[in-house]
Design a protein around this motif. Structure first.
Motif, short mmCIF file in Angstrom:
data_model
loop_
_atom_site.label_atom_id
_atom_site.label_comp_id
_atom_site.label_asym_id
_atom_site.label_seq_id
_atom_site.Cartn_x
_atom_site.Cartn_y
_atom_site.Cartn_z
N GLU A 148 14.26 6.38 -38.03
CA GLU A 148 15.05 5.62 -39.11
C GLU A 148 15.62 4.35 -39.02
OE1 GLU A 148 17.05 8.58 -41.69
OE2 GLU A 148 15.20 9.93 -41.92
N HIS A 149 17.53 4.91 -37.98
CA HIS A 149 17.41 3.55 -37.64
C HIS A 149 16.63 2.59 -37.19
CE1 HIS A 149 21.83 2.10 -35.15
NE2 HIS A 149 21.74 1.28 -36.17
N GLU A 150 15.97 2.74 -35.98
CA GLU A 150 15.00 1.55 -36.10
C GLU A 150 14.41 0.91 -36.93
OE1 GLU A 150 12.46 3.83 -33.49
OE2 GLU A 150 13.16 2.63 -31.36
N LYS A 151 14.04 1.93 -37.74
CA LYS A 151 13.13 0.70 -38.98
C LYS A 151 13.87 0.11 -40.09
CE LYS A 151 10.25 2.32 -43.21
NZ LYS A 151 10.24 3.21 -43.94
N MET A 152 15.47 0.72 -40.39
CA MET A 152 16.45 0.03 -40.26
C MET A 152 17.00 -1.20 -40.14
SD MET A 152 20.32 0.99 -41.93
CE MET A 152 19.12 2.53 -42.97
N TYR A 153 16.70 -1.14 -38.59
CA TYR A 153 17.00 -2.39 -38.12
C TYR A 153 16.25 -3.82 -37.46
CZ TYR A 153 18.12 -4.77 -33.74
OH TYR A 153 18.68 -6.33 -33.02
N ALA A 154 14.51 -3.03 -38.04
CA ALA A 154 14.07 -4.34 -38.29
C ALA A 154 13.41 -4.89 -40.18
CB ALA A 154 12.40 -3.13 -37.86
#
Length: 565
Positions: free
Chosen positions: A221-227
């Motif tokens: 979820e963090h990776e998706k938000m960062y992207a």
């Protein structure tokens, strides 16, 4: 010199070194060479899928792919043709979540600041980033043993701790090829605790699994938000979280090894909590949770083994108390119920498959026959070896049945698979043909005919064999003395000087099938040639097998029957 070897026929070619691997022999048990890639097996009894009646047919395959199956199949000119008379052909067996050919990785060194209550993931056996391909060897003796038992594909899982890594699906073909069908086909998991550190218990493993799964979910979820969002801190994703990503995203299943009913319940509880795909593997004691397995629709892989009966055989019939007799009865009942578990799965409508983990290759067919004797149908048994594992592993498109376009993975037996005397004679894996020694059915291997009509094969047979060197042949003289079949065979001298004669050995007649061997010296090379054929009246058709060369069609006619006929 050339004319001399042409006169010597196929044995002369062997001595000259012109043919060293052809026909069946192209894939001796090492499977290292394949001189041709096109083959046709004719007039065999072919069982294309579980529950289908066997019918006489031809199977043609090229480059490891089946080109056609049926009675009117066109055989390519370049094909090596083998007579399949008296043989039975089944789809190649498939192993789910096995460990054949897998080596154990080295234990990592503990860091100086090691804390047993919070060890690094790798030290604690949590390595979901690893792949079984890193530990697999196609040339392993285990692979040879299981291929001899009919297995042509194995989903292998890595060795390690509670999350040892990703499984891979391998075809058991040539030992010098990659053999990979699918990498990362599932994440292996078990309730094995870590010695001397957390998680050391089954409860600790469950807690750690939850922790790893939840942290991996947050990392994604963090990776998706960062992207997609500016100003978000760059995520620090660990190898464990990266290794778990495909599970969290439901791209691959978790393959939980759960031999007992308690561990089965634990694995299903975790699946219900997080919703990941689940396959249960290594099942041994599962009778009490069959309804749970069915209600959840969880695919299962049961061990290809049955419990030993030592405790039952050790029971005494005299001089025991009533309490001991009652205990004996409970032990016997538990043993008999264990043998019936597979049949219970079938009755419940659960399509299960087998895993070879912890099992012995030499006991495989005996185990299958035991399960059939205890209520499992032959259709379900064959399905558990072929089409069911193909479906569970997601490879039905290429394996599990004998069909045009699928991989050339075949098991070729001397009789119907589930008959006690049936033996595996050849295995085709990825188009490579492996030959195995078949024990003679005749008593003591001395040529007795096992009930065949006395004198039905005695006399002089004129035979011809078609080989890459052309047509050659000679005479087969058979006689019976005191119930023992013996005789001689003539053939082209490998040295090129006419015909020579050798004594026949290990001759036997089983039904309509005649088989025997004879020794040949070809240019200083000693080898044993075997002939097997089906007799119809005064004619015979079959195959002539030469080590390092292969098998070739042979035909014979009884020109001078014995006076005793």
């Amino acid at each position: 010199m050339k004319k001399q070897f042409l006169k010597a026929g196929w044995l002369g070619l062997l001595a000259a070194g012109i043919l060293t691997h052809a026909a069946w022999g192209q894939s001796d048990p090492t499977g290292k060479r394949r001189v041709t890639s096109t083959y046709a097996i004719t007039n065999a009894t072919v069982i294309t899928s579980p529950g289908q009646p066997g019918s006489k047919a031809t199977v043609v395959f090229k480059d490891g792919v089946i080109l056609g199956v049926g009675s009117g199949i066109q055989i390519p000119k370049e094909a090596k043709v083998f007579a399949g008379d008296s043989l039975f052909i089944y789809p190649g067996f498939i192993d789910g979540a096995g460990n054949m050919g897998i080596t154990k990785p080295k234990d990592p060194e503990r860091p100086k600041d090691f804390v047993s209550s919070n060890p690094p993931d790798e030290i604690a056996g949590i390595t979901p980033w690893r792949s079984a391909t890193e530990q697999f060897s196609a040339s392993s003796s285990q692979v040879d043993d299981w291929r001899k038992a009919g297995f042509t594909i194995s989903q292998v899982i890595p060795d390690g701790g509670m999350l040892p890594g990703k499984a891979a699906i391998m075809v058991l073909g040539a030992g010098n090829a990659t053999n990979l069908i699918q990498i990362n086909s599932g994440l292996a998991a078990n309730f094995r605790g870590s010695r001397g550190m957390y998680p050391a218990t089954a409860a600790g493993v469950m807690a750690k699994f939850r922790d790893v799964y939840q942290n991996s979910t947050l990392a994604l979820e963090h990776e998706k938000m960062y992207a997609s969002t500016a100003g978000v801190k760059r995520p620090q994703v660990t190898p464990t979280q990266q290794g778990m990503a495909a599970v969290v995203q439901k791209q691959i299943p978790v393959i939980f090894t759960a031999p007992s009913d308690l561990e089965i319940r634990r694995a299903i509880a975790l699946q219900k909590e997080f919703g990941f795909k689940l396959i249960l593997s290594g099942l041994e004691n599962y009778e009490t949770v069959i309804d749970l397995i069915k209600s959840t629709g969880t695919p299962v892989l049961i061990k290809l083994q049955v419990p030993d009966d030592k405790a039952v055989k050790a029971q005494k019939s005299e001089g025991v108390t009533e309490d001991t007799k009652a205990q004996y009865a409970r032990v016997k009942e538990a043993y008999e119920n264990a043998l019936k578990q597979a049949a219970m799965l079938e009755k419940a409508g659960i399509a299960f498959a087998f895993t070879t983990i912890d099992a012995k290759a030499g006991d495989a067919m005996k185990t299958i026959q035991t399960l059939v004797k205890n209520g499992l149908s032959e259709k379900a048994a064959l399905a558990a070896l072929t089409s069911n594992p193909a479906s569970i592993l997601g490879i039905s498109r290429v394996a599990g049945t004998i069909e045009k376009g699928k991989m050339a993975n075949l098991v070729i037996t001397t009789d119907s698979l589930f008959k006690e005397d049936s033996q595996i004679k050849h295995v085709v894996a990825d188009g490579f043909v492996f030959d195995f020694e078949v024990k003679k059915k005749a008593a003591n291997g001395n040529g007795k005919t096992d009930g065949a009509p006395a004198g039905s094969v005695e006399g002089v047979w004129e035979y011809t064999s078609e080989t890459p060197a052309g047509s050659s042949g000679g005479e087969i003289v058979l006689k019976r003395t005191n119930g023992v079949l013996s005789g001689t065979i003539s053939y082209d001298d490998p040295a090129g000087s006419g015909k020579v004669t050798s004594p026949i050995k290990n001759a036997s007649v089983n039904g309509k099938t005649l088989s025997f061997e004879f020794d040949v010296n070809a240019g200083g090379l000693s080898l044993t040639v075997s002939i097997t054929g089906e007799i119809n009246g005064n004619s015979m058709e079959g195959s002539l097998s030469v080590p390092q060369m292969g098998s070739f069609p042979v035909k014979a006619t009884l020109s001078s029957p014995s006076l005793s006929n």
